[in-house]
Design an enzyme around this catalytic site. Structure first.
Site, PDB file in Angstrom:
ATOM      1  CD  GLN A   1       7.404  35.053 -40.512  1.00 42.99           C
ATOM      2  OE1 GLN A   1       8.525  35.361 -40.907  1.00 42.99           O
ATOM      3  NE2 GLN A   1       7.023  35.199 -39.256  1.00 42.99           N
TER       4      GLN A   1
ATOM      5  CE  LYS B   1       9.393  48.903 -39.529  1.00 43.15           C
ATOM      6  NZ  LYS B   1      10.363  47.922 -40.030  1.00 43.15           N
ATOM      7  CG  HIS B   2       4.124  47.751 -39.678  1.00 42.00           C
ATOM      8  ND1 HIS B   2       4.677  48.308 -40.807  1.00 42.00           N
ATOM      9  CD2 HIS B   2       5.015  46.807 -39.262  1.00 42.00           C
ATOM     10  CE1 HIS B   2       5.837  47.719 -41.076  1.00 42.00           C
ATOM     11  NE2 HIS B   2       6.070  46.804 -40.157  1.00 42.00           N
TER      12      HIS B   2
ATOM     13  CG  HIS C   1       6.402  39.569 -41.152  1.00 36.85           C
ATOM     14  ND1 HIS C   1       7.458  39.684 -42.020  1.00 36.85           N
ATOM     15  CD2 HIS C   1       6.719  40.358 -40.094  1.00 36.85           C
ATOM     16  CE1 HIS C   1       8.372  40.501 -41.497  1.00 36.85           C
ATOM     17  NE2 HIS C   1       7.945  40.928 -40.341  1.00 36.85           N
TER      18      HIS C   1
ATOM     19  CG  PHE D   1       6.347  38.812 -33.930  1.00 32.76           C
ATOM     20  CD1 PHE D   1       7.062  39.727 -34.694  1.00 32.76           C
ATOM     21  CD2 PHE D   1       5.663  37.799 -34.591  1.00 32.76           C
ATOM     22  CE1 PHE D   1       7.100  39.637 -36.083  1.00 32.76           C
ATOM     23  CE2 PHE D   1       5.691  37.697 -35.973  1.00 32.76           C
ATOM     24  CZ  PHE D   1       6.398  38.615 -36.716  1.00 32.76           C
TER      25      PHE D   1
ATOM     26  CD  GLU E   1       5.289  43.147 -37.558  1.00 29.85           C
ATOM     27  OE1 GLU E   1       4.620  43.619 -38.485  1.00 29.85           O
ATOM     28  OE2 GLU E   1       6.533  43.014 -37.634  1.00 29.85           O
TER      29      GLU E   1
END
Ligand SMILES: *[C@@H]1O[C@H](CO)[C@@H](O)[C@H](O)[C@H]1NC(C)=O
Ligand SMILES: *[C@@H]1O[C@H](CO)[C@@H](O)[C@H](O)[C@H]1NC(C)=O
Ligand SMILES: *[C@@H]1O[C@H](CO)[C@@H](O)[C@H](O)[C@H]1NC(C)=O
Ligand SMILES: *[C@@H]1O[C@H](CO)[C@@H](O)[C@H](O)[C@H]1NC(C)=O
Ligand SMILES: *[C@@H]1O[C@H](CO)[C@@H](O)[C@H](O)[C@H]1NC(C)=O
Ligand SMILES: *[C@@H]1O[C@H](CO)[C@@H](O)[C@H](O)[C@H]1NC(C)=O
Length: 222
Positions: free
Chosen positions: A36, A116-117, A60, A109, A113
């Protein structure tokens, strides 16, 4: 007969569980490595309580992705984030490449991440490998420098077309990236550059999803 029925029911149930397992542990086709442009993030998002408008592309996330279902997979069953599974030597590097530009809590952060991923590709990349690979991907191509060499630098009024921006990146990396934009009123701002990687997160491949910017509209880079 009753026995047959119950073993049949058992089979059906087992198969359903198997399907659920496959879905929740995440199956995916490829990875999106998303970088990003922090000033755009902080301009369009209100969550930037502690803005750090760094003037370089930062990570990101590394997202296992599905060609037919752009929103999937996410939040899979797997080990939750554990900071001690980010190699100590890597942490100061990640603070530069993968900072939290919104709140300033980098660890939080990374946690978000991964949970979630990262959990969706844990069979291929465990937590240590996930952060290590991401750092290597970030190091492999310096987007800020690629764009600077093509005279694409932050400017308050100048605009570019989608292909103006994609071309030098494609030339430098030999692969087609994807651009994502955000809107500030009517201005289309460059927000993210996505690289795509194969299933094992090793081979850089062409991205073939449709663009996250309006192709026909001028793009600002500010
Ligand atoms: C992608 O998503 C679709 C729809 O949810 C699903 O049927 C398919 O199995 C998924 N493919 C992979 C490789 O995860
Ligand atoms: C975090 O990882 C470390 C190292 O692998 C392990 O010793 C520790 O038990 C883990 N903590 C939790 C809460 O899982
Ligand atoms: C940052 O986030 C981590 C992980 O969620 C949390 O453990 C820590 O307390 C947070 N640090 C601060 C200063 O808020
Ligand atoms: C990337 O390129 C920019 C512009 O040339 C430079 O300022 C920056 O230090 C480079 N970053 C890395 C990690 O090499
Ligand atoms: C950018 O240009 C400089 C100076 O010509 C060159 O050394 C560097 O390799 C170029 N970087 C990229 C990523 O093309
Ligand atoms: C992108 O490429 C993959 C692999 O070659 C293919 O399976 C998929 O259908 C393609 N998707 C689109 C939108 O072209």
């Amino acid at each position: 007969m009753g026995k047959l029925k119950s073993s049949l029911a058992f089979l059906v149930l087992a198969f359903a569980f198997f399907l659920c397992f496959i879905m929740s542990t995440g199956s995916y086709d490829y990875f999106q490595f998303v970088q990003q442009w922090p000033p755009t993030n902080c301009r369009v998002r209100t969550k930037c309580s502690n803005p750090r408008p760094l003037q370089y592309f930062t990570i990101h996330g590394l997202w296992p992705s599905n060609y037919s279902n752009p929103k999937m997979p996410s939040n899979c069953i797997g080990s939750q984030f554990n900071e001690s599974r980010v190699y100590p030597y890597l942490r100061p590097k990640l603070k530069i490449s993968w900072p939290d530009v919104e709140s300033g809590n980098d660890t939080k952060f990374w946690e978000g991440e991964w949970n979630k991923h990262g959990t969706c590709s844990e069979r291929i990349l465990n937590q240590m490998q996930y952060f290590q690979r991401s750092q290597a991907m970030w190091k492999s191509h310096n987007i800020s420098e690629i764009l600077k060499n093509a005279s694409i630098v932050p400017h308050p009024t100048q605009t570019w077309t989608y292909s103006d921006i994609v071309s030098p990146i494609k030339t430098a990396t030999k692969k087609t990236p994807l651009l994502r934009c955000k809107y500030d009123k009517k201005t289309q701002l460059l927000y993210e550059v996505v690289f795509c990687y194969g299933y094992n997160a090793l081979k850089h491949i062409d991205c073939n999803r449709t663009a996250g910017c309006r192709n026909q509209q001028a793009i600002s880079f500010q």
